[in-house]
Design an enzyme around this catalytic site. Structure first.
Site, mmCIF file in Angstrom:
data_model
loop_
_atom_site.group_PDB
_atom_site.id
_atom_site.type_symbol
_atom_site.label_atom_id
_atom_site.label_comp_id
_atom_site.label_asym_id
_atom_site.label_seq_id
_atom_site.Cartn_x
_atom_site.Cartn_y
_atom_site.Cartn_z
ATOM 1 N N ASP A 67 0.816 -1.216 0.000
ATOM 2 C CA ASP A 67 0.000 0.000 0.000
ATOM 3 C C ASP A 67 0.849 1.265 0.000
ATOM 4 O O ASP A 67 2.076 1.214 0.160
ATOM 5 C CB ASP A 67 -0.968 0.000 1.204
ATOM 6 C CG ASP A 67 -0.264 -0.294 2.529
ATOM 7 O OD1 ASP A 67 0.977 -0.315 2.564
ATOM 8 O OD2 ASP A 67 -0.967 -0.505 3.520
ATOM 9 N N ASN A 136 -7.030 -2.048 14.490
ATOM 10 C CA ASN A 136 -8.447 -2.345 14.214
ATOM 11 C C ASN A 136 -8.608 -3.564 13.300
ATOM 12 O O ASN A 136 -9.682 -3.808 12.784
ATOM 13 C CB ASN A 136 -9.133 -1.112 13.598
ATOM 14 C CG ASN A 136 -8.531 -0.732 12.249
ATOM 15 O OD1 ASN A 136 -7.607 -1.379 11.757
ATOM 16 N ND2 ASN A 136 -9.043 0.325 11.647
ATOM 17 N N HIS A 138 -7.012 -4.086 10.401
ATOM 18 C CA HIS A 138 -6.805 -3.883 8.968
ATOM 19 C C HIS A 138 -5.535 -4.595 8.482
ATOM 20 O O HIS A 138 -4.588 -4.788 9.250
ATOM 21 C CB HIS A 138 -6.821 -2.401 8.563
ATOM 22 C CG HIS A 138 -5.629 -1.576 8.924
ATOM 23 N ND1 HIS A 138 -5.735 -0.331 9.499
ATOM 24 C CD2 HIS A 138 -4.292 -1.786 8.773
ATOM 25 C CE1 HIS A 138 -4.531 0.181 9.665
ATOM 26 N NE2 HIS A 138 -3.643 -0.681 9.239
ATOM 27 N N GLU A 143 -9.604 -1.510 5.440
ATOM 28 C CA GLU A 143 -10.130 -1.128 6.745
ATOM 29 C C GLU A 143 -11.427 -1.888 7.041
ATOM 30 O O GLU A 143 -12.161 -2.256 6.122
ATOM 31 C CB GLU A 143 -10.446 0.379 6.729
ATOM 32 C CG GLU A 143 -9.224 1.272 6.515
ATOM 33 C CD GLU A 143 -8.474 1.566 7.808
ATOM 34 O OE1 GLU A 143 -8.442 0.694 8.705
ATOM 35 O OE2 GLU A 143 -7.919 2.663 7.921
HETATM 36 C C1 GLP Z 1 -0.291 0.670 8.551
HETATM 37 C C2 GLP Z 1 -0.082 -0.111 7.230
HETATM 38 C C3 GLP Z 1 -0.236 -1.598 7.435
HETATM 39 C C4 GLP Z 1 0.485 -1.968 8.708
HETATM 40 C C5 GLP Z 1 -0.284 -1.402 9.873
HETATM 41 C C6 GLP Z 1 0.369 -1.605 11.225
HETATM 42 O O1 GLP Z 1 -1.267 1.638 8.485
HETATM 43 N N1 GLP Z 1 -0.947 0.294 6.184
HETATM 44 O O2 GLP Z 1 0.277 -2.299 6.305
HETATM 45 O O3 GLP Z 1 0.548 -3.367 8.847
HETATM 46 O O4 GLP Z 1 -0.682 -0.075 9.671
HETATM 47 O O5 GLP Z 1 1.409 -0.710 11.459
HETATM 48 P P1 GLP Z 1 2.436 -0.915 12.642
HETATM 49 O O6 GLP Z 1 3.273 -2.073 12.278
HETATM 50 O O7 GLP Z 1 3.218 0.366 12.715
HETATM 51 O O8 GLP Z 1 1.622 -1.152 13.871
#
Ligand code: GLP
Length: 241
Positions: A67, A136, A138, A143
């Site tokens: 993404d 959450n 995702h 989402e």
């Molecule tokens: C982000 C990314 C995800 C990632 C998630 C968790 O927004 N889009 O691909 O896995 O949130 O992030 P973190 O590893 O910093 O908790």
């Protein structure tokens, strides 16, 4: 889903890096799917060390990232393009032309998404997809909501994700509120998936994903439909399961 519970973040990163090394050693021209966020940083650091030590060669590897914010300039230090350069790509012997990240600068984001899925398909699909998870539930930027989208697409971000990620931007107004993300089909089509989950603030999301039914309130719960998923958790994230 195979579950591995590790003592801490360092151990989780080691297990994940070893899995990626094994994949690449078995198939040197693997197509790898990568994620951003703080979770895989330790894994990427180890891959850099292993690359320097000759344990893993990226020269034939192709990558697709999950993404990217939209719109965002690649030069923005919060873009996922910038993140991947800094945390992995500029530190290993990957060919720049083999790196694919949804283009946050695209003038036609819908066309960019269609082309992204077509390119994954044309190259034979992703061999190993690395995932993190949002608080959450995702995955990528898919989402929770009434429905999920199969293909790579433009999406709005939920308030929960804006709250979690805006702290990295100078202020909430400068954070893009949309993103380009691989969809659930694009992710589930990977031959193997490894999802990394650490920290107490992910315990609820991990429990929902692993122990509940499949529902759009937890995009990660759809991973239950895949036949080759490895879930690597640290003890804090596994505390409710
Ligand atoms: C982000 C990314 C995800 C990632 C998630 C968790 O927004 N889009 O691909 O896995 O949130 O992030 P973190 O590893 O910093 O908790």
């Amino acid at each position: 889903m195979k579950k591995t519970i590790c003592k801490n973040y360092e151990k989780m990163s080691e297990v994940a890096a070893d899995l990626i090394v094994r994949q690449v050693n078995l198939k040197p021209n693997s197509i790898l799917g990568f994620a951003t966020g703080s979770t895989p940083v330790g894994t990427y650091k180890l891959l850099e060390e292993y690359n320097k030590a000759g344990k893993i060669d990226f020269s034939e590897i192709t990558t697709f990232n999950l993404d990217e914010y939209y719109p965002i300039f690649r030069s923005n230090d919060q873009s996922y393009y910038y993140f991947m350069q800094k945390n992995l790509f500029s530190n290993v012997n990957i060919k720049p032309e083999n790196i694919n990240i949804p283009n946050g600068e695209a003038s036609d984001p819908d066309a960019e998404c269609v082309a992204y899925d077509e390119k994954i398909k044309a190259l034979g699909g992703i061999d190993l997809q690395v995932l993190g998870i949002g608080r959450n539930g995702h995955i990528g930027f898919n989402e929770p909501g009434d429905e999920l989208i199969a293909q790579t697409h433009v999406t709005g971000l939920t308030q929960s994700t804006i709250d979690a990620n805006s702290v990295f931007f100078p202020n909430v107004d400068s954070m893009p509120k949309r993103a380009l993300t691989m969809g659930l089909y694009s992710i589930l089509n990977a031959k193997k998936i490894v999802i990394l989950i650490n920290g107490a603030n992910k315990a609820q999301a991990a429990k929902r994903m692993l122990c509940g039914g499949i529902g759009t309130d937890s995009p990660a719960s759809f991973l239950q439909l895949h036949s080759d998923v490895t879930v690597i958790l640290d003890e804090e994230a596994a505390s409710l399961i």
